[in-house]
Design an enzyme around this catalytic site. Sequence first.
Site, PDB file in Angstrom:
ATOM      1  N   LYS A  35       0.843  -1.204   0.000  1.00 55.45           N
ATOM      2  CA  LYS A  35       0.000   0.000   0.000  1.00 55.45           C
ATOM      3  C   LYS A  35       0.876   1.251   0.000  1.00 55.45           C
ATOM      4  O   LYS A  35       2.084   1.164   0.272  1.00 55.45           O
ATOM      5  CB  LYS A  35      -0.919  -0.021   1.221  1.00 55.45           C
ATOM      6  CG  LYS A  35      -0.183   0.017   2.556  1.00 55.45           C
ATOM      7  CD  LYS A  35      -1.120  -0.241   3.721  1.00 55.45           C
ATOM      8  CE  LYS A  35      -0.347  -0.248   5.024  1.00 55.45           C
ATOM      9  NZ  LYS A  35      -1.193  -0.632   6.179  1.00 55.45           N
ATOM     10  N   TYR A 262      14.941  30.950   5.134  1.00 56.45           N
ATOM     11  CA  TYR A 262      13.754  31.672   5.622  1.00 56.45           C
ATOM     12  C   TYR A 262      13.826  31.871   7.133  1.00 56.45           C
ATOM     13  O   TYR A 262      14.158  30.941   7.879  1.00 56.45           O
ATOM     14  CB  TYR A 262      12.481  30.879   5.310  1.00 56.45           C
ATOM     15  CG  TYR A 262      12.106  30.888   3.853  1.00 56.45           C
ATOM     16  CD1 TYR A 262      11.708  32.066   3.227  1.00 56.45           C
ATOM     17  CD2 TYR A 262      12.127  29.719   3.121  1.00 56.45           C
ATOM     18  CE1 TYR A 262      11.339  32.060   1.876  1.00 56.45           C
ATOM     19  CE2 TYR A 262      11.761  29.704   1.782  1.00 56.45           C
ATOM     20  CZ  TYR A 262      11.366  30.876   1.169  1.00 56.45           C
ATOM     21  OH  TYR A 262      11.015  30.867  -0.149  1.00 56.45           O
TER      22      TYR A 262
HETATM   23  C1  LIG Z   1      -0.483  -1.641   6.791  1.00 55.55           C
HETATM   24  C2  LIG Z   1      -1.088  -2.861   7.354  1.00 55.55           C
HETATM   25  C3  LIG Z   1      -0.310  -3.998   7.622  1.00 55.55           C
HETATM   26  C4  LIG Z   1       1.203  -4.010   7.496  1.00 55.55           C
HETATM   27  O1  LIG Z   1       1.763  -3.542   8.709  1.00 55.55           O
HETATM   28  P1  LIG Z   1       3.349  -3.425   8.929  1.00 55.55           P
HETATM   29  O2  LIG Z   1       3.474  -2.925  10.313  1.00 55.55           O
HETATM   30  O3  LIG Z   1       3.837  -2.435   7.930  1.00 55.55           O
HETATM   31  O4  LIG Z   1       3.918  -4.770   8.720  1.00 55.55           O
HETATM   32  C5  LIG Z   1      -0.961  -5.149   8.034  1.00 55.55           C
HETATM   33  N1  LIG Z   1      -2.301  -5.160   8.208  1.00 55.55           N
HETATM   34  C6  LIG Z   1      -3.072  -4.076   7.992  1.00 55.55           C
HETATM   35  C7  LIG Z   1      -4.534  -4.152   8.221  1.00 55.55           C
HETATM   36  C8  LIG Z   1      -2.492  -2.886   7.579  1.00 55.55           C
HETATM   37  O5  LIG Z   1      -3.264  -1.808   7.383  1.00 55.55           O
END
Ligand SMILES: *Cc1c(COP(=O)(O)O)cnc(C)c1O
Length: 369
Positions: A35, A262
């Site tokens: 993701k 800045y």
């Molecule tokens: C993002 C996510 C993961 C992965 O988690 P990590 O800590 O990056 O391994 C797993 N399950 C869900 C539901 C998530 O949203």
Amino acid sequence: MERAVARIDFDAIRANCTRLKVELGDGAELCAVVKADGYGHGADGCANAALAGGATRLAVATAGEAAQVGRRFQHIPLLTMGALTAEEVDIVLSAGSELAVWREGFRRLLADRARAQGRPARVHVKFDSGMGRLGTPDPEEVLALARACDADPSLELAGVWTHLATADEPDSAFFDEQLDRFERVADAVRAEFPAVVVHAANSAAVFRDRRSHFDMARCGVAIYGLDPFQGDPAERGLAPALSLRSYVADVKRFPPGASVGYGQRWAAPVETWVGVVPLGYGDGVRRGLSNNGEVLVRGRRQPLVGTVSMDNITIDLGPDTEVEPGDEAVLIGAQGDDAILAEEVAARLDTINYEVTCAISSRVPRRPK
Ligand SMILES: *Cc1c(COP(=O)(O)O)cnc(C)c1O
């Protein structure tokens, strides 16, 4: 020489997945979570590397991500984990992705859309064991949904799952509490539907407790070689896959008292040389690093001085420097014998490594190392 580039080490991602597979033993599949464009690393390349390293499934959060990843990896089971609008359901189903369900109304909507598309939807019933976000907190509702999915020819019951809130906090007893609750629900579903895939673990849980592994682990952060506990990834056999690189565009002499950036947030205490590196918060270098960061040049840490602006940062090279325009500047990653970890940058910003790599903007091209 490029203005700014994120170099991605796909061999590292492959090796990190192999490392996770060893941790998981024979019992559980590895689902690579790609993701948010692979946590800022680029979803497609990372998914490829993860599959080469032993992952057998992929997961994303949104419909847009499902469309992108599903098109490219048509024969790999894909799970879209997030909440979806009715319009998004069509996109996710067209992408061939499996979906999360935790309400009867949504289950019916899914069944309708799947029937319209002429292909059954594969469904993972989500139990909220204590995260308090998506999922039903009612064990009876989980069972009822599982039965309804199984009985509906437009649906296939694929999984039952939950998400853990404190897997990365080693002292938290809530982790065990969530697992206890989930185990009871999963056992009940499995008793009726033995083929169901049971899953709960994220990266931290995989390292923390075998009891969380069940049939599959959903690993994101660790596949990128980022430490789920915000420590040194090397201590868990993980190798960081991303480096963020730029170059020194100019080197200028600063007399004592001359200021930079800045708001004049820094002035030279003594005569010194200042290097200008042409990337900034427009690239995802967070403004919180103003007077609070380091950049590797010629293998040495140079303090980031003054305000981070949209397109430039400045570094203090000291009174006698050999740094010249054109030298490479590393904000995350290794150079010479030293390396700046995303975990280190995160600590300076009072955040987590996830946010540091996700923040790297689309202005920065991702290229193989
Ligand atoms: C993002 C996510 C993961 C992965 O988690 P990590 O800590 O990056 O391994 C797993 N399950 C869900 C539901 C998530 O949203």
